[in-house]
Design a protein around this motif. Structure first.
Motif, PDB file in Angstrom:
ATOM      1  N   ALA A  84       0.840  -1.200   0.000  1.00 54.49           N
ATOM      2  CA  ALA A  84       0.000   0.000   0.000  1.00 54.49           C
ATOM      3  C   ALA A  84       0.870   1.243   0.000  1.00 54.49           C
ATOM      4  O   ALA A  84       2.046   1.179   0.384  1.00 54.49           O
ATOM      5  CB  ALA A  84      -0.891   0.014   1.244  1.00 54.49           C
ATOM      6  N   THR A  85       0.266   2.342  -0.414  1.00 52.85           N
ATOM      7  CA  THR A  85       0.960   3.617  -0.243  1.00 52.85           C
ATOM      8  C   THR A  85       0.639   4.130   1.164  1.00 52.85           C
ATOM      9  O   THR A  85      -0.307   3.653   1.800  1.00 52.85           O
ATOM     10  CB  THR A  85       0.470   4.652  -1.271  1.00 52.85           C
ATOM     11  N   GLU A  86       1.397   5.108   1.603  1.00 53.99           N
ATOM     12  CA  GLU A  86       1.180   5.641   2.952  1.00 53.99           C
ATOM     13  C   GLU A  86      -0.243   6.217   3.072  1.00 53.99           C
ATOM     14  O   GLU A  86      -0.880   6.127   4.110  1.00 53.99           O
ATOM     15  CB  GLU A  86       2.226   6.715   3.262  1.00 53.99           C
ATOM     16  N   ARG A  87      -0.708   6.790   1.941  1.00 49.47           N
ATOM     17  CA  ARG A  87      -2.045   7.392   1.926  1.00 49.47           C
ATOM     18  C   ARG A  87      -3.152   6.346   2.132  1.00 49.47           C
ATOM     19  O   ARG A  87      -4.202   6.632   2.676  1.00 49.47           O
ATOM     20  CB  ARG A  87      -2.242   8.079   0.564  1.00 49.47           C
ATOM     21  N   MET A  88      -2.893   5.124   1.656  1.00 46.65           N
ATOM     22  CA  MET A  88      -3.914   4.077   1.768  1.00 46.65           C
ATOM     23  C   MET A  88      -3.962   3.463   3.162  1.00 46.65           C
ATOM     24  O   MET A  88      -4.970   2.878   3.560  1.00 46.65           O
ATOM     25  CB  MET A  88      -3.596   2.927   0.787  1.00 46.65           C
TER      26      MET A  88
ATOM     27  N   PRO B 140      -2.817  -4.000  -2.562  1.00 49.72           N
ATOM     28  CA  PRO B 140      -3.214  -2.592  -2.366  1.00 49.72           C
ATOM     29  C   PRO B 140      -4.731  -2.338  -2.405  1.00 49.72           C
ATOM     30  O   PRO B 140      -5.188  -1.315  -1.921  1.00 49.72           O
ATOM     31  CB  PRO B 140      -2.530  -1.868  -3.537  1.00 49.72           C
ATOM     32  N   ASP B 141      -5.496  -3.264  -2.987  1.00 46.11           N
ATOM     33  CA  ASP B 141      -6.953  -3.066  -3.014  1.00 46.11           C
ATOM     34  C   ASP B 141      -7.636  -3.758  -1.839  1.00 46.11           C
ATOM     35  O   ASP B 141      -8.870  -3.869  -1.823  1.00 46.11           O
ATOM     36  CB  ASP B 141      -7.537  -3.578  -4.340  1.00 46.11           C
TER      37      ASP B 141
ATOM     38  N   SER C 159      -6.753   3.710 -10.207  1.00 42.75           N
ATOM     39  CA  SER C 159      -5.433   4.157 -10.698  1.00 42.75           C
ATOM     40  C   SER C 159      -4.429   4.195  -9.555  1.00 42.75           C
ATOM     41  O   SER C 159      -3.240   3.902  -9.746  1.00 42.75           O
ATOM     42  CB  SER C 159      -5.554   5.532 -11.354  1.00 42.75           C
ATOM     43  N   GLU C 160      -4.894   4.538  -8.360  1.00 40.80           N
ATOM     44  CA  GLU C 160      -3.990   4.569  -7.204  1.00 40.80           C
ATOM     45  C   GLU C 160      -3.585   3.132  -6.813  1.00 40.80           C
ATOM     46  O   GLU C 160      -2.427   2.879  -6.470  1.00 40.80           O
ATOM     47  CB  GLU C 160      -4.699   5.266  -6.033  1.00 40.80           C
ATOM     48  N   VAL C 161      -4.550   2.223  -6.901  1.00 37.29           N
ATOM     49  CA  VAL C 161      -4.254   0.814  -6.612  1.00 37.29           C
ATOM     50  C   VAL C 161      -3.216   0.289  -7.603  1.00 37.29           C
ATOM     51  O   VAL C 161      -2.225  -0.343  -7.223  1.00 37.29           O
ATOM     52  CB  VAL C 161      -5.555  -0.035  -6.663  1.00 37.29           C
ATOM     53  N   VAL C 162      -3.448   0.572  -8.870  1.00 42.15           N
ATOM     54  CA  VAL C 162      -2.548   0.096  -9.915  1.00 42.15           C
ATOM     55  C   VAL C 162      -1.165   0.751  -9.769  1.00 42.15           C
ATOM     56  O   VAL C 162      -0.132   0.090  -9.921  1.00 42.15           O
ATOM     57  CB  VAL C 162      -3.163   0.361 -11.314  1.00 42.15           C
TER      58      VAL C 162
END
Lengths: 137, 475
Positions: free
Chosen positions: B28-32, B62-63, B449-452
């Motif tokens: 994941a990104t920090e935002r997620m 990430p999803d 798009s953020e997940v990808v």
């Protein structure tokens, strides 16, 4: 404790909160809650009478088996439930008579895949019984 | 305070605690991450880490989002020698997956007939709650579907032999045991072949709007502007029943084998036990039903195109991949090859170039990974990578992932308003339930798009192409 149910939000599924003063109304509430998720309720007059029973295991096992029986009846057999007669209800078993009729079309708001065991715990309090369960929709 | 320990921009470790046999690893990104914390993803990743015989990590893509038992977006590999197999780590919609079809046409070329095409697709491909397919099967015939999967459909004339080359396992999972599904599972499957179902299942017409790796896209037969069709559905009622039947038998198996777990939904049995083998056979049967289902829908889609457009548009299968399945695979663990049961629930296989499981046509570039977004945004084609093979048992995300309950979505928009909104965006929607449409509103999902980008950034798959929807048949 007054018998009742509440539909709980869940990110991807749907939940049910149940409460009832005794086992018979607890299993009945569960059925009514499930029907509410389908967007249906006990209604009409059906000529068909089905018997269903389950014995053994924990209250969670009985609850999951009962709801999944109803998922099959409503979702697959298109059985419109008009009434329920709880003949015997206990923490480890349930015997019911299900009244209703099969329909060629049974409009439902959504599909329910199954009732799950996720985080399920039937609690016996002094005032009655409570449970929260997740339905896979 | 966060329970996750940062490894890098895309990797977060959930350290071992309590009953966990291995740590968790979240992509994941920090935002997620706050969403993963606020929801029960961390708790569910920890519960999965308690499965006996789990190897290396309990993973989340990430999803990932709150599911039941395993989080949606969860991955767990267990040892085939001394580990377990868990129906709860696959889920009810066994072998739910996606199939991408490509055409010879540019999307712009069907613009004039799009409403007619969508009407025809909606009439031809059954969708919605309780929908029934045009293929009512006898019990013996359904057992053949359980055994042969998409090969059964092609043998019946519902497709072309070339279709099978682009389906995982050539269209049929070898582990399937057609006699394992219960009579009730058979009954639930008999009239559902060739149906989309409801909820998040759909059939979309799309346009390829961006190509990131032209070479790989060319191998997949994709080009800018192209008209594609994405089909998302699974094993329908028979899969749900098989999961339900085996969750029941696994409850007693867990007691028999003295397996204690934090969540009964994860109940399991040793892979090598009679109960474990029985589930593998039944799950394989459901997986084959799902493949036959997507093949049957492909056939119906071709018929609808022919009827609406008046000619064959050369619809070919790019790939068909499941995202709810347990597959027995060979992976390298600490320098030696081991047979593992890789449970993926809401996660997609993403094998790199060179793997023997891949169709010959893709073996030089890697597996196409199909990541559908919400109906108003975009979908992606990715390609599997060596990093995925080393870190995630060759797995990446499966979609956008929900972030809002159906109840919340319904409070924010009405189905008719959403229908109009999508129409203004140039997306023709066909559905028999505006309520269901609103429940699946694009804003109820994470930004695909953020997940990808997180998958691409972590290197567990690479972007190949992006498609935007132009027509949606919503179940």
């Amino acid at each position: 404790m007054k018998p009742g149910f509440r539909i709980l939000p869940h990110t991807s599924e749907m939940g049910l909160e149940l409460k009832a003063p005794d086992w018979a109304s607890f299993y009945r509430c569960a059925a009514e809650g499930l029907l509410a998720v389908y967007g249906a309720r006990l209604e009409g007059r059906g000529r068909a009478r089905l018997s269903w029973s389950f014995r053994g295991g924990s209250p969670e096992d009985v609850l999951v088996a009962w709801l999944n029986e109803l998922v099959f009846l409503v979702g697959t057999k298109r059985f419109r439930l008009s009434g329920l007669e709880v003949l015997q209800a206990a923490p480890d078993g349930l015997r019911v008579r299900i009244l209703g009729e099969r329909r060629r079309r049974l409009p439902l708001e959504r599909e329910i895949k199954a009732a799950t065991y996720h985080g399920l715990k039937v609690r016996a309090l002094r005032s009655g019984l409570t449970a929260r369960l997740i339905l896979d929709v | 305070m966060s329970r996750f320990r940062r490894i890098d921009d895309y990797r977060w470790e959930l350290p071992r605690a309590g009953a966990m046999r291995v740590p968790g690893l979240v992509y994941a990104t920090e935002r997620m991450l706050p969403k993963f914390e606020a929801e029960k993803v961390a708790e569910q990743v920890a519960n999965v880490a308690a499965l006996p015989g789990i190897v290396r990590y309990s993973l989340a893509m990430p999803d990932a989002h709150w599911g039941y038992g395993m989080p949606v977006g969860g991955v767990a590999a267990t040892s085939a020698e001394d580990g377990v197999i868990s129906p709860g780590a696959v889920g009810y919609d066994i072998s739910c997956g996606v199939r991408l079809l490509r055409s010879d046409l540019k999307a712009a070329e069907v613009k004039a007939v799009l409403p007619k095409l969508m009407d025809t697709l909606f009439k031809t491909v059954p969708s919605g709650v309780g929908s029934e397919g045009p293929f009512r099967l006898s019990q013996p015939e359904l057992r053949k579907v359980f055994a042969q999967g998409a090969r059964w459909a092609v043998a019946k004339g519902y497709g072309e032999r070339a279709d099978l080359e682009a389906v995982e396992d050539g269209g049929a999972l070898a582990e399937a045991d057609p006699e394992r599904p219960s009579p009730r599972a058979v009954e639930r499957g008999q009239n559902q072949l060739g149906t989309l179902g409801s909820g998040n299942h759909f059939l979309e017409l799309q346009e390829v709007v961006e190509v990131y790796e032209p070479g790989t896209a060319a191998v997949f037969g994709l080009f800018p502007g192209q008209l594609t069709v994405l089909i998302h559905t699974g094993s329908r009622g028979c899969g749900y029943q098989i999961c339900d039947d085996f969750l029941r038998s696994m409850q007693s198996a867990a007691r028999k084998y003295n397996i204690s777990l934090p969540d009964r939904q994860l109940c399991c049995a040793p892979f090598a036990s009679p109960e474990g083998r029985a589930y593998l056979g039944a799950m394989g049967a459901a997986a084959n039903f799902a493949r036959a289902n997507r093949q049957a829908i492909t056939h119906l889609t071709r018929q609808a195109f022919l009827r609406a457009v008046g000619r064959d548009l050369g619809l070919r299968v790019v790939y068909d991949v499941a995202h709810n399945l347990c597959q027995v695979e060979e992976h390298e663990v600490a320098g030696r090859m081991r047979r593992l049961c890789v449970h993926r629930k809401g996660a997609t296989r993403a094998f790199p170039a060179g793997r023997p499981e891949l169709p010959e046509a893709y073996r030089a570039v890697g597996q196409p990974v199909l990541v559908p977004g919400s109906m108003g945004t975009a979908s992606y084609v990715l390609v599997g990578t060596e990093t995925a093979m080393q870190e995630t048992w060759g797995t990446t995300a499966h979609g956008a992932g929900r972030m809002m309950s159906r109840h919340q979505a319904l409070k924010q928009i009405q189905g008719q308003a959403l229908f109009n909104q999508l129409k203004r965006l140039g997306i023709e929607v066909r559905t028999d339930s505006f309520r269901g449409l609103a429940e699946e509103a694009p804003f109820a999902y994470k930004d695909v798009s953020e997940v990808v980008a997180a998958c691409h950034g972590a290197g567990i798959s690479r972007k190949v192409a992006r498609m935007r929807p132009i027509g949606v048949v919503k179940g």
